[in-house]
Design a protein around this motif. Structure first.
Motif, mmCIF file in Angstrom:
data_model
loop_
_atom_site.group_PDB
_atom_site.id
_atom_site.type_symbol
_atom_site.label_atom_id
_atom_site.label_comp_id
_atom_site.label_asym_id
_atom_site.label_seq_id
_atom_site.Cartn_x
_atom_site.Cartn_y
_atom_site.Cartn_z
ATOM 1 N N SER A 78 -45.854 1.102 33.265
ATOM 2 C CA SER A 78 -44.677 1.782 33.273
ATOM 3 C C SER A 78 -44.763 2.942 33.144
ATOM 4 C CB SER A 78 -43.381 0.914 32.286
ATOM 5 O OG SER A 78 -44.492 0.806 30.823
ATOM 6 N N LYS A 79 -43.742 3.975 32.512
ATOM 7 C CA LYS A 79 -43.551 5.199 32.693
ATOM 8 C C LYS A 79 -43.530 5.146 30.711
ATOM 9 C CE LYS A 79 -39.986 8.578 32.221
ATOM 10 N NZ LYS A 79 -38.666 9.494 31.936
ATOM 11 N N SER A 80 -44.908 6.130 30.256
ATOM 12 C CA SER A 80 -44.801 6.937 29.259
ATOM 13 C C SER A 80 -45.547 5.629 29.051
ATOM 14 C CB SER A 80 -43.075 6.441 28.068
ATOM 15 O OG SER A 80 -43.220 8.406 28.898
ATOM 16 N N PRO A 81 -46.589 5.355 29.407
ATOM 17 C CA PRO A 81 -47.355 3.988 28.457
ATOM 18 C C PRO A 81 -47.847 3.540 26.711
ATOM 19 C CG PRO A 81 -48.404 4.519 30.337
ATOM 20 C CD PRO A 81 -47.834 6.152 30.437
ATOM 21 N N TYR A 82 -47.646 2.733 26.267
ATOM 22 C CA TYR A 82 -47.715 2.595 25.416
ATOM 23 C C TYR A 82 -48.955 1.616 24.785
ATOM 24 C CZ TYR A 82 -47.317 0.695 20.042
ATOM 25 O OH TYR A 82 -46.595 -0.003 18.735
ATOM 26 N N LEU A 83 -49.921 1.848 23.833
ATOM 27 C CA LEU A 83 -51.200 1.307 23.739
ATOM 28 C C LEU A 83 -51.715 0.893 21.960
ATOM 29 C CD1 LEU A 83 -53.970 -0.239 25.121
ATOM 30 C CD2 LEU A 83 -54.760 3.120 24.428
ATOM 31 N N GLN A 84 -51.349 -0.137 21.749
ATOM 32 C CA GLN A 84 -52.128 -0.447 20.655
ATOM 33 C C GLN A 84 -52.993 -1.203 20.930
ATOM 34 O OE1 GLN A 84 -48.630 -1.524 17.931
ATOM 35 N NE2 GLN A 84 -49.913 -3.656 17.249
ATOM 36 N N PHE A 85 -53.915 -1.073 19.294
ATOM 37 C CA PHE A 85 -54.894 -2.112 18.130
ATOM 38 C C PHE A 85 -55.030 -1.749 17.618
ATOM 39 C CE2 PHE A 85 -56.636 2.230 20.701
ATOM 40 C CZ PHE A 85 -57.366 2.748 19.717
ATOM 41 N N ALA A 101 -58.044 -0.520 10.845
ATOM 42 C CA ALA A 101 -56.773 0.668 11.435
ATOM 43 C C ALA A 101 -55.768 0.426 12.821
ATOM 44 C CB ALA A 101 -57.118 2.327 11.375
ATOM 45 N N LEU A 102 -54.732 -0.011 12.090
ATOM 46 C CA LEU A 102 -54.265 -0.186 14.035
ATOM 47 C C LEU A 102 -53.610 1.492 14.150
ATOM 48 C CD1 LEU A 102 -52.286 -1.477 15.091
ATOM 49 C CD2 LEU A 102 -50.321 -1.553 14.149
ATOM 50 N N VAL A 103 -54.068 1.387 15.488
ATOM 51 C CA VAL A 103 -53.748 2.824 16.407
ATOM 52 C C VAL A 103 -52.687 1.895 17.373
ATOM 53 C CG1 VAL A 103 -54.643 4.244 17.544
ATOM 54 C CG2 VAL A 103 -56.412 3.223 16.166
ATOM 55 N N ARG A 104 -51.676 3.902 16.645
ATOM 56 C CA ARG A 104 -50.632 2.945 18.282
ATOM 57 C C ARG A 104 -50.333 4.408 19.056
ATOM 58 N NH1 ARG A 104 -47.225 1.481 13.289
ATOM 59 N NH2 ARG A 104 -47.324 -0.467 13.189
ATOM 60 N N ILE A 105 -50.767 4.336 20.455
ATOM 61 C CA ILE A 105 -50.793 5.518 20.886
ATOM 62 C C ILE A 105 -49.678 5.122 22.259
ATOM 63 C CG2 ILE A 105 -51.537 7.017 22.426
ATOM 64 C CD1 ILE A 105 -54.408 6.262 21.117
ATOM 65 N N LEU A 106 -49.015 7.259 22.254
ATOM 66 C CA LEU A 106 -47.237 6.910 23.127
ATOM 67 C C LEU A 106 -48.058 7.500 24.761
ATOM 68 C CD1 LEU A 106 -44.958 5.916 24.216
ATOM 69 C CD2 LEU A 106 -43.934 7.373 22.541
#
Length: 105
Positions: free
Chosen positions: A66-73, A16-21
Motif C-alpha cells: 500500500s501507499k506509505s507503507p507501515y512496518l512494525q517489528f 523495543a517495538l520499532v514502528r516505521i512509516l
C-alpha cells in the motif's frame, strides 16, 4: 525526493517495538488516470533496517504494498541512545535513508 520516514521506537524492557512509516506513492501499474491511460508502476522494491549500523531486517517488496507503507517489528537488546536506520530503493532507482535514536522510557 519523498518526505522523511517516521521512525518511532518504544522500549519494552530489554526489547523495543520499532514502528516505521515510509512516505511513498506506491503505484501498482494497474490503475488508470482520468484520461484512461495506465499510471506507470512506482513502488519500493528493497527495504533494509539497521540497529547501530548492523542490518537487522531486509525485505523485498512489490507493487501490491500500500501507499506509505507501515512496518512494525520487535527488536531484542535495544537500549536508549541506540540508532535505528531505514533505507529503501524503488523500481525507478530512487532511494531514501533515515535514522532515529532510541529514546529512554
Amino acid at each position: 525526493m519523498t518526505e522523511a520516514s517516521r521512525i518511532r521506537v518504544q522500549l519494552q524492557g530489554e526489547k523495543a517495538l520499532v514502528r516505521i512509516l515510509m512516505n511513498h506513492e506506491m503505484e501498482s501499474g494497474q490503475r488508470r488516470d482520468a484520461a484512461g491511460k495506465l499510471v506507470p508502476a512506482w513502488y519500493i522494491q528493497e527495504v533494509s533496517v539497521t540497529h547501530n549500523g548492523r542490518v537487522v531486517l531486509t525485505a523485498d517488496w512489490g507493487p501490491a504494498v500500500s501507499k506509505s507503507p507501515y512496518l512494525q517489528f520487535t527488536l531484542k537488546s535495544a537500549k536508549a541512545g541506540d540508532r535505528i536506520g531505514v533505507s529503501w530503493r524503488d523500481n525507478r532507482n530512487a532511494s531514501r535513508s533515515d535514522e532515529a535514536s532510541v529514546l529512554g522510557s
